[in-house]
Design a protein around this motif. Structure first.
Motif, mmCIF file in Angstrom:
data_model
loop_
_atom_site.group_PDB
_atom_site.id
_atom_site.type_symbol
_atom_site.label_atom_id
_atom_site.label_comp_id
_atom_site.label_asym_id
_atom_site.label_seq_id
_atom_site.Cartn_x
_atom_site.Cartn_y
_atom_site.Cartn_z
ATOM 1 N N ASP A 245 -22.622 7.225 -22.085
ATOM 2 C CA ASP A 245 -21.686 7.305 -23.238
ATOM 3 C C ASP A 245 -20.352 8.109 -23.494
ATOM 4 O O ASP A 245 -20.528 9.275 -24.719
ATOM 5 C CB ASP A 245 -23.419 7.713 -24.476
ATOM 6 N N ASN A 246 -20.097 8.409 -22.482
ATOM 7 C CA ASN A 246 -19.185 9.505 -22.067
ATOM 8 C C ASN A 246 -18.038 9.008 -22.970
ATOM 9 O O ASN A 246 -17.155 8.677 -22.533
ATOM 10 C CB ASN A 246 -18.629 10.012 -21.139
ATOM 11 N N PRO A 247 -17.890 9.364 -24.080
ATOM 12 C CA PRO A 247 -16.479 8.872 -24.655
ATOM 13 C C PRO A 247 -15.336 9.282 -24.097
ATOM 14 O O PRO A 247 -13.406 8.374 -24.645
ATOM 15 C CB PRO A 247 -16.046 10.309 -26.167
ATOM 16 N N VAL A 248 -14.979 10.060 -23.441
ATOM 17 C CA VAL A 248 -13.321 10.551 -22.197
ATOM 18 C C VAL A 248 -13.407 9.445 -21.415
ATOM 19 O O VAL A 248 -12.077 8.959 -20.890
ATOM 20 C CB VAL A 248 -13.591 11.787 -21.757
ATOM 21 N N LEU A 249 -14.694 9.066 -20.746
ATOM 22 C CA LEU A 249 -14.552 8.346 -19.580
ATOM 23 C C LEU A 249 -14.293 6.746 -20.108
ATOM 24 O O LEU A 249 -13.670 5.889 -19.845
ATOM 25 C CB LEU A 249 -15.565 8.983 -18.910
ATOM 26 N N GLU A 250 -14.880 6.563 -21.390
ATOM 27 C CA GLU A 250 -15.122 5.430 -21.806
ATOM 28 C C GLU A 250 -13.071 4.619 -22.505
ATOM 29 O O GLU A 250 -12.690 3.860 -22.114
ATOM 30 C CB GLU A 250 -15.789 5.264 -23.902
ATOM 31 N N MET A 251 -12.667 5.883 -23.337
ATOM 32 C CA MET A 251 -10.794 6.322 -23.162
ATOM 33 C C MET A 251 -10.267 5.316 -21.732
ATOM 34 O O MET A 251 -9.292 5.237 -21.983
ATOM 35 C CB MET A 251 -10.630 7.480 -24.096
ATOM 36 N N ALA A 252 -10.667 6.243 -20.962
ATOM 37 C CA ALA A 252 -10.140 5.551 -19.719
ATOM 38 C C ALA A 252 -10.588 4.302 -19.684
ATOM 39 O O ALA A 252 -9.217 3.544 -18.841
ATOM 40 C CB ALA A 252 -10.740 6.919 -18.536
ATOM 41 N N HIS A 253 -11.814 3.307 -19.956
ATOM 42 C CA HIS A 253 -11.930 2.395 -19.091
ATOM 43 C C HIS A 253 -10.691 1.493 -20.001
ATOM 44 O O HIS A 253 -10.683 0.625 -19.426
ATOM 45 C CB HIS A 253 -13.192 2.030 -19.699
ATOM 46 N N TYR A 254 -10.790 1.400 -21.291
ATOM 47 C CA TYR A 254 -10.270 0.411 -22.312
ATOM 48 C C TYR A 254 -8.728 0.960 -22.184
ATOM 49 O O TYR A 254 -7.737 0.199 -22.712
ATOM 50 C CB TYR A 254 -10.811 0.951 -23.902
ATOM 51 N N TYR A 255 -8.343 2.178 -22.268
ATOM 52 C CA TYR A 255 -6.995 2.768 -22.667
ATOM 53 C C TYR A 255 -5.513 2.620 -21.077
ATOM 54 O O TYR A 255 -5.029 3.103 -21.312
ATOM 55 C CB TYR A 255 -6.635 3.310 -23.357
ATOM 56 N N ILE A 256 -7.436 2.924 -19.975
ATOM 57 C CA ILE A 256 -5.785 3.283 -18.752
ATOM 58 C C ILE A 256 -6.246 2.278 -17.729
ATOM 59 O O ILE A 256 -5.626 1.286 -17.689
ATOM 60 C CB ILE A 256 -6.289 4.236 -18.305
ATOM 61 N N PHE A 257 -7.029 1.413 -17.315
ATOM 62 C CA PHE A 257 -7.838 0.767 -16.222
ATOM 63 C C PHE A 257 -7.994 -0.252 -17.063
ATOM 64 O O PHE A 257 -7.524 -1.461 -16.770
ATOM 65 C CB PHE A 257 -9.181 1.181 -15.696
ATOM 66 N N ASP A 258 -6.845 -0.592 -18.173
ATOM 67 C CA ASP A 258 -6.594 -2.125 -18.696
ATOM 68 C C ASP A 258 -5.756 -2.351 -18.249
ATOM 69 O O ASP A 258 -4.898 -3.303 -18.152
ATOM 70 C CB ASP A 258 -6.504 -2.169 -19.818
#
Length: 318
Positions: A245-258
């Motif tokens: 539930d870490n929003p910064v890591l979540e951003m990385a998942h959806y918007y960088i590692f995509d």
């Protein structure tokens, strides 16, 4: 068409699809329609952009895309006057175009669809729905805590919207799930087809709360300036060593590692120097407290600023 590969592309980073076998059948059609509805109620942020990414994947798979701008629904949900909502709707449509949907995307204003035929369908659907079921469908959508007639009417109208627009696939966040399930139950009883439903996960707000929302101010808008993006991410909830539930890591998942197999973490040599990490490696390094939150935030900011540069440019020039 490679059906399995197309399904994988469409369903990437989704919470669920109801049902995959039905989606496979829809993909065989020559003409097929996918729809998503948005209330015109504020800034278009990363949560909305996640849904638009799925619409683009459906577009690539041959679907006609219909974006339903639910101004009447927003009015029923206490989001403002119809005049105020029209101004927000115009801005929202511009944002959706900035996110790269093709020119043949159809934008539909809810208030333009009200006819006697439509209302007759609404009334028929209302006879098949209890007030309690309708209100439960609104549980995660409703703005207020008080229950009124408008709150009961909203999901019934949304159900009929799906038939009225001849929808094969309905897309929405997980907060829309109960309304979508209502549609799959009621529409066949009225003699209409039930849509396949694709649900998008809700991303956490920058404050760590369960949902990013313009009304809560815990969002990053797709047209935020580079300075605003950096400031918002710098202030984001990102506890040392915590990956759940870490929003910064979540951003990385959806918007960088995509789009990137590895993410570059830039940091001074005195703090260990640069790192180039896969997502799995990033989670491992961060959970073991071998990466400072600010180094993570600085890198995510840089990627997001670059990612949404085309959207910012579109908003400035159109």
């Amino acid at each position: 068409m490679d059906i399995d590969a197309t399904i994988a592309k469409i369903t990437e980073n989704t919470a669920e699809v109801i049902e995959v076998e039905e989606l496979k059948e829809v993909l065989q059609k020559d003409e097929k329609i996918a729809y998503v509805g948005f209330e015109p109620s504020g800034k278009i942020h990363l949560g909305h952009a996640l849904t638009i990414k799925r619409m683009k994947a459906l577009q690539d798979a041959g679907f006609k895309i219909k974006i339903f701008v639910a101004n009447l629904h927003a009015y029923l949900n206490g989001k403002g006057t119809l005049k105020e909502l029209q101004k927000t709707a115009d801005y929202n449509i511009k944002c959706f175009k900035a996110l790269g949907l093709s020119d043949d995307t159809e934008f539909i204003m809810g208030s333009d669809r009200i006819t006697m035929e439509y209302m007759e369908k609404v009334f028929k659907a209302a006879t098949l729905t209890t007030i309690q079921r309708s209100q439960r469908s609104m549980a995660q959508v409703s703005r207020g805590e008080t229950h009124n007639v408008a709150e009961s009417l909203y999901p019934i109208m949304q159900v009929i919207d799906m038939d009225d627009l001849n929808v094969d696939v309905a897309v929405g966040g997980m907060e829309q799930r109960k309304i979508h399930m209502l549609a799959r139950e009621i529409l066949p009883k009225l003699g209409y087809k039930a849509p396949v439903c694709i649900h998008i996960p809700l991303i956490h707000g920058t404050d760590g709360s369960d949902k990013m929302s313009s009304s809560k101010g815990n969002f990053i808008a797709i047209d935020d300036s580079p300075k605003d993006i950096k400031n918002k991410i710098n202030k984001s909830f990102c506890p040392t060593g915590v990956v759940e539930d870490n929003p910064v890591l979540e951003m990385a998942h959806y918007y960088i590692f995509d789009e990137h197999e590895k993410m570059l973490i830039e940091r001074p040599e005195k703090f260990g120097g640069n790192l180039e990490l896969t997502e799995e490696e990033l989670l491992d390094v961060y959970s073991n407290e071998n990466l400072h939150p600010m180094d993570l935030k600085n890198s995510v900011s840089k990627y997001l600023i670059e990612k949404f540069a085309p959207a910012r440019e579109y908003m400035e020039t159109h």
